[in-house]
Design a protein around this motif. Structure first.
Motif, mmCIF file in Angstrom:
data_model
loop_
_atom_site.group_PDB
_atom_site.id
_atom_site.type_symbol
_atom_site.label_atom_id
_atom_site.label_comp_id
_atom_site.label_asym_id
_atom_site.label_seq_id
_atom_site.Cartn_x
_atom_site.Cartn_y
_atom_site.Cartn_z
ATOM 1 N N UNK A 1 2.377 3.092 0.038
ATOM 2 C CA UNK A 1 2.837 3.589 -1.265
ATOM 3 C C UNK A 1 4.294 3.229 -1.495
ATOM 4 N N UNK A 2 5.127 3.521 -0.465
ATOM 5 C CA UNK A 2 6.555 3.179 -0.581
ATOM 6 C C UNK A 2 6.707 1.674 -0.707
ATOM 7 N N UNK A 3 5.897 0.960 0.121
ATOM 8 C CA UNK A 3 5.952 -0.511 0.082
ATOM 9 C C UNK A 3 5.594 -1.010 -1.317
ATOM 10 N N UNK A 4 4.545 -0.396 -1.909
ATOM 11 C CA UNK A 4 4.131 -0.813 -3.245
ATOM 12 C C UNK A 4 5.243 -0.608 -4.259
ATOM 13 N N UNK A 5 5.860 0.605 -4.214
ATOM 14 C CA UNK A 5 6.928 0.910 -5.158
ATOM 15 C C UNK A 5 8.063 -0.086 -4.996
ATOM 16 N N UNK A 6 8.422 -0.340 -3.740
ATOM 17 C CA UNK A 6 9.515 -1.261 -3.450
ATOM 18 C C UNK A 6 9.200 -2.656 -3.987
ATOM 19 N N UNK B 1 7.066 -9.734 -2.388
ATOM 20 C CA UNK B 1 5.738 -10.157 -1.951
ATOM 21 C C UNK B 1 5.584 -10.060 -0.441
ATOM 22 N N UNK B 2 6.681 -10.266 0.278
ATOM 23 C CA UNK B 2 6.616 -10.189 1.744
ATOM 24 C C UNK B 2 6.119 -8.817 2.191
ATOM 25 N N UNK B 3 6.497 -7.788 1.407
ATOM 26 C CA UNK B 3 6.064 -6.429 1.767
ATOM 27 C C UNK B 3 4.558 -6.304 1.674
ATOM 28 N N UNK B 4 3.920 -7.171 0.854
ATOM 29 C CA UNK B 4 2.470 -7.096 0.690
ATOM 30 C C UNK B 4 1.735 -8.077 1.608
ATOM 31 N N UNK B 5 2.491 -8.871 2.384
ATOM 32 C CA UNK B 5 1.866 -9.951 3.147
ATOM 33 C C UNK B 5 0.966 -9.410 4.246
ATOM 34 N N UNK B 6 -0.035 -10.222 4.620
ATOM 35 C CA UNK B 6 -1.014 -9.802 5.608
ATOM 36 C C UNK B 6 -0.526 -9.883 7.036
ATOM 37 N N UNK B 7 0.430 -10.740 7.321
ATOM 38 C CA UNK B 7 0.875 -10.871 8.709
ATOM 39 C C UNK B 7 2.107 -11.730 8.785
#
Lengths: 98, 133, 331, 494
Positions: free
Chosen positions: A1-6, A53-59
């Protein structure tokens, strides 16, 4: 959630830079100041978007790829801006640019 | 709203936009005279065709149709080849005639004939210059 | 909700695309038209992503926008230098009196005459309208996806588009390679190579960047080629990326290009089609027919063909950018 | 491997495709040897086509399943691309090999500058391979690709002399060709969207009349008409064909336009057959009459040998359009049309080759100043005249048989109660008179009194090949029965 907001905040911030860059491209009077607006905005704006986008990255591999994109765009953008400026300096501006 | 989203599914609006692009390219091709612009118009028409094809491929629920996508890839490569050749011709034409427009009208009955089968054939001065260099 | 957002995105993208295409075709300044066309290509790549066609998006960005853009820009530069030469006149030739506004004509197209407006518009509207009508009457999803899916097991690769391109419809792909080659033969038949008109900016920046970018491009190209067997990518995209790297190298030193000797160069250009056909003919005699592979050999053979095709495409694209035939060809 | 002809046929078809491609690739890699590759290759290719046609006729299939289909790579339609051989494509393959071989032998003499030779041969072999593939393809998208192979190499061949006229003609030809290809491709895409297949036989099975079929038929036919220079989409033809080197003009007027026409015929006999209505047929026929008159008028006015021949192509292709309404009435007429197209291609190619020889000797092709050359070069003028006589349709030539059969079909139309048939009959008969007018313009100076001047020396190839081809064109009448028989082996023929 925090990652999404960020992510949203970072990308929005990036978009602000893009918008500023575009406005500069359209409104500034000569090639040099347009380049100035464009490259600064592109580099920082893209950096922020990529950071988001890096915060959403898979690995780690994805993060590395995103980072690579930014580095490559930086390098290409710098060179291109340099060459545009150099050409304008030696040949003058294109007729359509005045 | 849901209804609107359904009506505007990618499988429908992309092909429609593709058809419009095709028509737009056709319009540009008829209206503009500079050869580079005509080449651009043909490229835009081609993109319209590809957009229709990919839009069709994306119809329905399942994964997109790989055959249509492969055909598009082939089409793009063919388009760039034709474009490259066309641009080479444009430059050649400009070099000979000084114009990047189409020479109007039917062939000139009094224009000199260049017959490559003859020994002492005299191609354009341009060609000669190239050879001397 | 997300559906609606996507619809809005689609509409904005498509309106943007149509607008850019319109501006491109309506502009009187050729340079502006070309820049708008490159923008158009990049937007198209975005549309292809939206249509779940990442392979095509890659190809569009690299070939449609990148290579075509470079070709268009160098063409404008060539037209400009031809016009400048005409205006100045050559050492052994008086200036061309008609060349006074040659420069203007080389890179500008006056607005079209008014009398063609109505007929052209009507014609385009009728053609477009009929096509849209036909498209709206079409059924949902009738494609070949299920058939391809069924045969993926014997195709030798895991990526359906690569399977179609290099196995199921290998004939089309072979001819496509042939067309790239024919375009080059056509361009070569028009005349010899002459110097590129563009002058590189002196200084360390460009060579330095190239030293950085070209290896990266090679790595990326090889990666995309390798990825093609199981993920988006393949010979054409890889060839386009390597070709773009080659074009950058060419642009950096337009004075004296080291032209490869004729026969090795031509072998490289024709490697893709040559190897493809050779393997195809073997297929004719050992069973599966012309341009077919035995399933157990499909993967290695496809890889061999793809490597050769990548090399040929990259070389051909660079040669198309240079346009004239190499000097060594005429001796 | 089984020994029966029917079992050998697929191998032979694939072999022909592979052979023509291999020759083109070899010539691309070794341009220095390209003329040898091309010269021997032409003979080899002709032999391969003869062998293929012998196999095809020996296989003696029933008309119902006469098409031999070869799945490339072992992938059957709808997944893969099918090659497709039937009586129609066989006939045109034979035509292509005859004209192709003649052109190749002629070019051995015509293109002798070593540098130009290296440009010419690879492109010509690609063009020939493209034509073979076009005639053998049974897949809509593959047809588009084959069309592109043909058009790009044809344009390059028009341009490569490098004169203003040639490059400008080539530029126009290229733009037209790309436009035609794109229009064709759009039609293919529409059909694919409706039916989800690309194979022509499968498409035919699924066709029903609807907006998609109508629009696809319009787009594909218009695109091909552009390429075939069918009236009113013909304006590019004379600049391109008239300013190309002679062997190239021969191939363009003899084979390339015929290839596009073949495709129109194939589509309208296959997937689009349900769309052909009498009113539509009459419209096409009227266009044909206009083409006949306009083309002949231009040919009668033009002052240059090759322009006359180029304009006569527009006129002669008018017959093919006039034949369209006849085909709707008489189910046998289409065979006559194909036979006419074959005879026309042979005659037209030999006229262009002969014109090339005369142009070479004179150094120009202005009719008014060519009297001396024409009087001195009897052999070539005889070839020109013989092929011209076939174009006119005088008795005992292939052209006579073809026109006689066309007239017969026209009369059958009148008997079937269609009054407009009278117009078709008048046009077919009158077109022959117009042809006589422009053929006479070409050869008449040879019979006037005046000085003789042999002009530049001519290689034996250029001297004899036009004559040989003209004899073939004139004698083609004797192959009429065989041709018509071969054509009956076409499935789906009305």
């Amino acid at each position: 959630m925090i990652a999404n907001t960020l992510t949203v905040i970072l990308i929005l911030a990036g978009l602000v830079f893009f918008a500023a860059g575009t406005a500069g491209l359209l409104r500034f009077p000569d090639v040099y100041s347009r380049l100035h607006a464009l490259t600064k905005a592109d580099n920082v704006g893209l950096g922020l978007v990529i950071l988001g986008l890096m915060l959403q990255a898979g690995g780690p591999a994805d993060i590395l790829k995103l980072f690579l994109i930014w580095v490559l765009v930086l390098a290409a953008g710098t060179t291109a801006a340099h060459m545009v400026a150099q050409r304008t300096w030696t040949h003058g501006e294109f007729e359509s640019d005045r | 709203m849901e209804w609107l989203a359904q009506q505007l599914a990618p499988g429908l609006i992309y092909p429609t936009a593709g058809a419009i692009l095709f028509a737009l390219g056709l319009y540009g091709l008829i209206r503009r005279h500079h050869l580079v612009l005509r080449v651009l118009a043909l490229n835009i028409m081609g993109s319209g065709v590809f957009m229709v094809l990919l839009g069709i491929a994306a119809r329905g629920e399942g994964p997109p149709d790989p055959v249509a996508q492969a055909l598009t890839l082939t089409g793009i490569v063919v388009a760039v080849s034709a474009t490259a050749f066309a641009l080479a011709l444009v430059v050649r034409l400009a070099r000979i005639t000084g114009q990047a427009m189409m020479l109007p009208g039917p062939p000139d009955d009094d224009a000199p004939v260049d017959d490559i089968s003859r020994e002492e054939h005299a191609p354009s001065t341009e060609y000669e210059r190239e050879r001397r260099e | 909700m997300s559906d609606l957002l996507l619809v809005v995105f689609d509409l904005v993208l498509l309106v943007g695309l149509l607008g850019v295409a319109w501006r491109c075709l309506a502009s009187t300044d050729l340079f502006r038209a070309v820049v708008l066309f490159i923008t158009f290509g990049l937007l198209l790549a975005l549309a292809w992503v939206r249509l779940e066609a990442p392979d095509i998006a890659l190809a569009e960005a690299a070939i449609g926008a990148g290579i075509t853009g470079a070709l268009l820009l160098v063409t404008l530069e060539r037209l400009r230098s031809i016009a400048v030469e005409r205006r100045r006149g050559r050492p052994d030739e008086p200036p061309d009196p008609a060349g006074a506004d040659a420069l203007l004509h080389a890179l500008h197209d006056p607005p079209p005459p008014r009398r063609t407006f109505v007929p052209a518009l009507t014609f385009a509207l009728v053609v477009g309208g009929l096509m849209v009508t036909a498209l709206w009457h079409q059924p949902d999803a009738v494609g070949l996806e299920p058939v391809v899916d069924e045969h993926m097991g014997v195709s030798g690769v895991d990526h359906p588009i690569t399977a179609v391109l290099l196995n199921f419809r290998a004939y089309d792909t072979f001819l496509e390679l042939a067309i790239v080659l024919i375009a080059l033969l056509g361009a070569w038949s028009l005349g010899r190579y002459d110097r590129l008109p563009a002058r590189p900016a002196p200084g360390p920046i460009l060579p330095g960047t190239l030293r950085l970018l070209v290896p990266v491009a090679i790595v990326t190209g090889v990666y995309i080629l390798w990825a093609g067997s199981h993920a988006p990518g393949g010979a054409f995209q890889a060839g386009a990326i390597l070709g773009a790297a080659g074009i950058l190298l060419v642009l950096a030193r337009p004075r004296d290009l080291p032209m490869a000797p004729s026969t090795p160069l031509r072998l490289g250009l024709a490697a893709g089609v040559g190897l493809f056909l050779a393997i195809g003919i073997i297929g004719l005699f050992i069973g599966p027919g012309l341009l077919g592979y035995p399933p157990e050999w499909a993967y290695p053979l496809i890889i061999v063909i793809e490597v050769a095709a990548t090399l040929s495409i990259a070389l051909t694209l660079v040669a198309l950018f240079i346009a004239g035939r190499p000097a060594g060809d005429d001796h | 491997m089984s020994e029966t002809p029917a079992a050998m046929l697929p191998l032979a078809i694939s072999g022909l495709v592979a052979l023509s491609l291999a020759l083109a690739i070899l010539a691309t890699i070794w341009p220095r040897q390209a003329h040898r590759i091309g010269g021997y290759g032409a003979v080899l290719m002709a032999a391969a086509v003869v062998a293929l046609s012998a196999l095809f006729l020996a296989a003696g299939p029933e008309p119902e399943n006469a098409a031999t289909r070869v799945a490339l790579g072992g992938w059957e339609a709808p997944l893969g691309v099918m090659l497709h051989l039937d009586g129609l494509s066989m006939t045109l393959l034979v035509l292509t090999s005859v004209v192709g071989m003649a052109t190749s032998l002629y070019s051995l003499g015509y293109v002798h500058d070593p540098i130009e030779r290296r440009q010419f041969w690879p492109l010509w072999l690609w063009l020939w391979a493209g034509l073979n593939m076009l005639l053998l393809s049974g897949d809509a998208f593959n047809l588009y690709i084959s069309l592109e192979v043909v058009s790009l190499s044809a344009v390059a061949l028009v341009a490569f002399t490098g004169t203003a006229a040639a490059v400008s003609g080539a530029m126009r030809y290229l733009l037209i060709n790309i436009l035609g290809s794109l229009s064709f491709l759009m039609g293919v895409v529409l059909l694919f969207g409706e039916h989800g297949v690309l194979d022509l036989v499968l498409l035919e099975a699924r066709t029903e009349i609807g907006p998609t079929e109508r629009m696809a038929a319009v787009l594909m036919t218009a695109g091909l008409m552009l390429k075939a220079a069918l009236f009113p989409l013909h304006v590019w033809l004379a600049p391109a064909h008239g300013s190309a080197p002679a062997p190239v003009s021969a191939v363009l007027s003899g084979l390339v336009v015929t290839g596009s026409f073949y495709l129109i015929l194939r589509l309208w006999m296959g997937p689009f057959a349900p769309l052909a209505t009498p009113a539509f047929g009459i419209l096409v026929g009227l266009l044909g009459v206009a083409a006949l008159i306009w083309g002949s008028a231009q040919a009668l006015r033009s002052g240059r040998l090759k322009s006359i021949v180029a304009y006569s192509t527009v006129a002669q292709f008018g017959y093919l359009l006039i034949a369209f309404p006849l085909m709707l009435v008489d189910s046998e007429a289409w065979k006559v049309v194909v036979f006419f197209a074959v005879v026309h291609a042979l005659a037209k190619a030999s006229v262009f080759l002969a014109a090339g020889t005369l142009q070479h000797a004179a150094g120009h092709d202005r009719i008014a100043e060519m009297g001396g050359i024409l009087r001195a070069r009897g052999r070539t003028v005889f070839a020109l005249g013989l092929a011209g006589v076939s174009l006119m349709g005088l008795p005992f030539t292939g052209g006579f048989i073809a026109k006689y059969l066309l007239l017969e079909a026209g009369l059958a139309t009148i008997l079937a109660g269609s009054l407009i048939g009278v117009l078709w009959v008048i046009a077919i008969a009158g077109g022959g008179l117009l042809a006589a007018g422009y053929v006479l313009r070409m050869v008449a100076p040879a019979f006037h009194r005046g000085p003789r001047d042999a002009g530049e020396a001519v290689s034996p190839w250029m001297d004899w090949v036009p004559l040989g081809l003209a004899v073939v064109a004139a004698a083609a009448g004797f192959a009429g029965t065989l041709t018509l028989h071969t054509l009956t082996l076409t499935p789906g023929a009305p």
